[in-house]
Motif scaffolding. Structure first.
Motif, PDB file in Angstrom:
ATOM      1  N   GLN A  18      24.175  -1.416  16.859  1.00 35.55           N
ATOM      2  CA  GLN A  18      24.361  -3.198  16.498  1.00 35.55           C
ATOM      3  C   GLN A  18      23.001  -3.412  16.086  1.00 35.55           C
ATOM      4  O   GLN A  18      23.050  -4.493  15.383  1.00 35.55           O
ATOM      5  CB  GLN A  18      24.604  -3.652  18.050  1.00 35.55           C
ATOM      6  CG  GLN A  18      25.762  -3.620  18.523  1.00 35.55           C
ATOM      7  CD  GLN A  18      26.838  -4.348  17.845  1.00 35.55           C
ATOM      8  OE1 GLN A  18      26.742  -5.335  17.354  1.00 35.55           O
ATOM      9  NE2 GLN A  18      28.154  -3.714  17.371  1.00 35.55           N
ATOM     10  N   VAL A  50      23.258  -3.750  12.220  1.00 32.04           N
ATOM     11  CA  VAL A  50      24.193  -4.687  11.711  1.00 32.04           C
ATOM     12  C   VAL A  50      23.430  -6.005  10.958  1.00 32.04           C
ATOM     13  O   VAL A  50      22.921  -6.590  11.709  1.00 32.04           O
ATOM     14  CB  VAL A  50      25.118  -5.006  12.619  1.00 32.04           C
ATOM     15  CG1 VAL A  50      26.231  -6.240  11.856  1.00 32.04           C
ATOM     16  CG2 VAL A  50      25.999  -3.988  12.961  1.00 32.04           C
ATOM     17  N   ARG A  51      23.804  -5.976   9.665  1.00 32.23           N
ATOM     18  CA  ARG A  51      23.268  -7.314   8.972  1.00 32.23           C
ATOM     19  C   ARG A  51      24.275  -7.999   8.115  1.00 32.23           C
ATOM     20  O   ARG A  51      25.159  -7.340   8.128  1.00 32.23           O
ATOM     21  CB  ARG A  51      22.209  -6.923   8.218  1.00 32.23           C
ATOM     22  CG  ARG A  51      20.643  -6.325   8.732  1.00 32.23           C
ATOM     23  CD  ARG A  51      20.048  -7.514   9.570  1.00 32.23           C
ATOM     24  NE  ARG A  51      18.760  -6.766  10.132  1.00 32.23           N
ATOM     25  CZ  ARG A  51      18.820  -6.438  11.429  1.00 32.23           C
ATOM     26  NH1 ARG A  51      20.035  -6.078  12.166  1.00 32.23           N
ATOM     27  NH2 ARG A  51      17.503  -5.870  12.026  1.00 32.23           N
ATOM     28  N   GLY A  52      23.940  -9.312   7.760  1.00 32.53           N
ATOM     29  CA  GLY A  52      24.829 -10.011   7.001  1.00 32.53           C
ATOM     30  C   GLY A  52      25.864 -10.861   7.675  1.00 32.53           C
ATOM     31  O   GLY A  52      25.704 -10.819   9.036  1.00 32.53           O
ATOM     32  N   VAL A  53      26.796 -11.577   6.935  1.00 30.04           N
ATOM     33  CA  VAL A  53      27.789 -12.529   7.558  1.00 30.04           C
ATOM     34  C   VAL A  53      28.946 -11.718   7.631  1.00 30.04           C
ATOM     35  O   VAL A  53      29.335 -11.165   6.847  1.00 30.04           O
ATOM     36  CB  VAL A  53      27.566 -13.824   6.734  1.00 30.04           C
ATOM     37  CG1 VAL A  53      26.131 -14.625   6.930  1.00 30.04           C
ATOM     38  CG2 VAL A  53      27.811 -13.634   5.192  1.00 30.04           C
ATOM     39  N   LYS A  54      29.921 -12.501   8.370  1.00 32.82           N
ATOM     40  CA  LYS A  54      31.164 -11.893   8.437  1.00 32.82           C
ATOM     41  C   LYS A  54      32.033 -11.936   7.187  1.00 32.82           C
ATOM     42  O   LYS A  54      31.765 -12.712   6.322  1.00 32.82           O
ATOM     43  CB  LYS A  54      32.120 -13.166   9.385  1.00 32.82           C
ATOM     44  CG  LYS A  54      33.276 -12.576   9.982  1.00 32.82           C
ATOM     45  CD  LYS A  54      34.111 -13.532  10.746  1.00 32.82           C
ATOM     46  CE  LYS A  54      35.467 -12.999  11.067  1.00 32.82           C
ATOM     47  NZ  LYS A  54      35.934 -13.833  12.015  1.00 32.82           N
ATOM     48  N   SER A  98      31.143  -9.559   4.820  1.00 35.49           N
ATOM     49  CA  SER A  98      30.020  -8.973   4.069  1.00 35.49           C
ATOM     50  C   SER A  98      28.893  -8.274   4.706  1.00 35.49           C
ATOM     51  O   SER A  98      27.812  -8.523   4.456  1.00 35.49           O
ATOM     52  CB  SER A  98      29.457  -9.524   2.788  1.00 35.49           C
ATOM     53  OG  SER A  98      28.846 -10.650   3.329  1.00 35.49           O
ATOM     54  N   LYS A  99      29.324  -7.843   6.001  1.00 30.22           N
ATOM     55  CA  LYS A  99      28.376  -7.040   7.116  1.00 30.22           C
ATOM     56  C   LYS A  99      27.923  -5.710   6.443  1.00 30.22           C
ATOM     57  O   LYS A  99      28.698  -5.170   5.784  1.00 30.22           O
ATOM     58  CB  LYS A  99      28.924  -7.237   8.383  1.00 30.22           C
ATOM     59  CG  LYS A  99      28.825  -8.292   9.043  1.00 30.22           C
ATOM     60  CD  LYS A  99      29.176  -8.234  10.435  1.00 30.22           C
ATOM     61  CE  LYS A  99      29.272  -9.627  11.123  1.00 30.22           C
ATOM     62  NZ  LYS A  99      27.807 -10.444  11.210  1.00 30.22           N
ATOM     63  N   ARG A 116      21.972  -1.519   8.078  1.00 27.40           N
ATOM     64  CA  ARG A 116      20.917  -1.514   7.252  1.00 27.40           C
ATOM     65  C   ARG A 116      19.981  -0.247   7.902  1.00 27.40           C
ATOM     66  O   ARG A 116      19.629  -0.333   9.053  1.00 27.40           O
ATOM     67  CB  ARG A 116      20.477  -2.842   7.154  1.00 27.40           C
ATOM     68  CG  ARG A 116      19.094  -2.756   6.194  1.00 27.40           C
ATOM     69  CD  ARG A 116      18.569  -4.108   5.953  1.00 27.40           C
ATOM     70  NE  ARG A 116      19.352  -5.121   5.009  1.00 27.40           N
ATOM     71  CZ  ARG A 116      19.255  -6.374   5.040  1.00 27.40           C
ATOM     72  NH1 ARG A 116      18.408  -7.054   5.743  1.00 27.40           N
ATOM     73  NH2 ARG A 116      20.150  -6.986   4.508  1.00 27.40           N
TER      74      ARG A 116
END
Ligand code: ZN
Length: 108
Positions: free
Chosen positions: A18, A21-25, A27-28, A31
């Motif tokens: 977890q 995990v980066r980015g918005v729903k 386009s995750k 990283r």
């Protein structure tokens, strides 16, 4: 100078955790982890975990070895010392074999 370095593990961004995990729903991404500097010393300034370090070392082993190649073995002078010890439960003797490094005295 930045207070962070990116983990150098070649597969750091492939670990399903977890905290990667980066980015918005929609386009995750997973990283590469950031490593806060001045917190850890040595390899943990560059790698977030032992597995990232191992993956880097395995991928780049030939290049790493070129930093300090070893073409002859190293040797540590020792004495092999046999010691007779008394067994507690039946009072018999038994022999243990110990390896003791010879210390080299230096006088300044
Ligand atoms: Zn990593």
């Amino acid at each position: 100078m930045s207070d962070y370095k990116w983990c150098h593990g070649p597969k750091c961004h492939k670990s399903h955790t977890q905290d990667r995990v980066r980015g918005v729903k929609g386009s995750k991404v997973l990283r590469t982890k950031k490593i806060k500097q001045n917190t850890y010393i040595g390899m943990f300034s560059y790698f977030c975990s032992n597995s990232c370090y191992n993956e880097f070392a395995n991928k780049h082993a030939e290049q790493i070895i070129r930093i300090a190649p070893r073409n002859t073995p190293l040797e540590t002078p020792i004495d092999v010392v046999k010691e007779v010890t008394r067994n507690g439960w039946d009072n018999s003797d038994y022999i243990t074999t110990n390896i003791k490094e010879k210390t080299v005295e230096t006088w300044d």
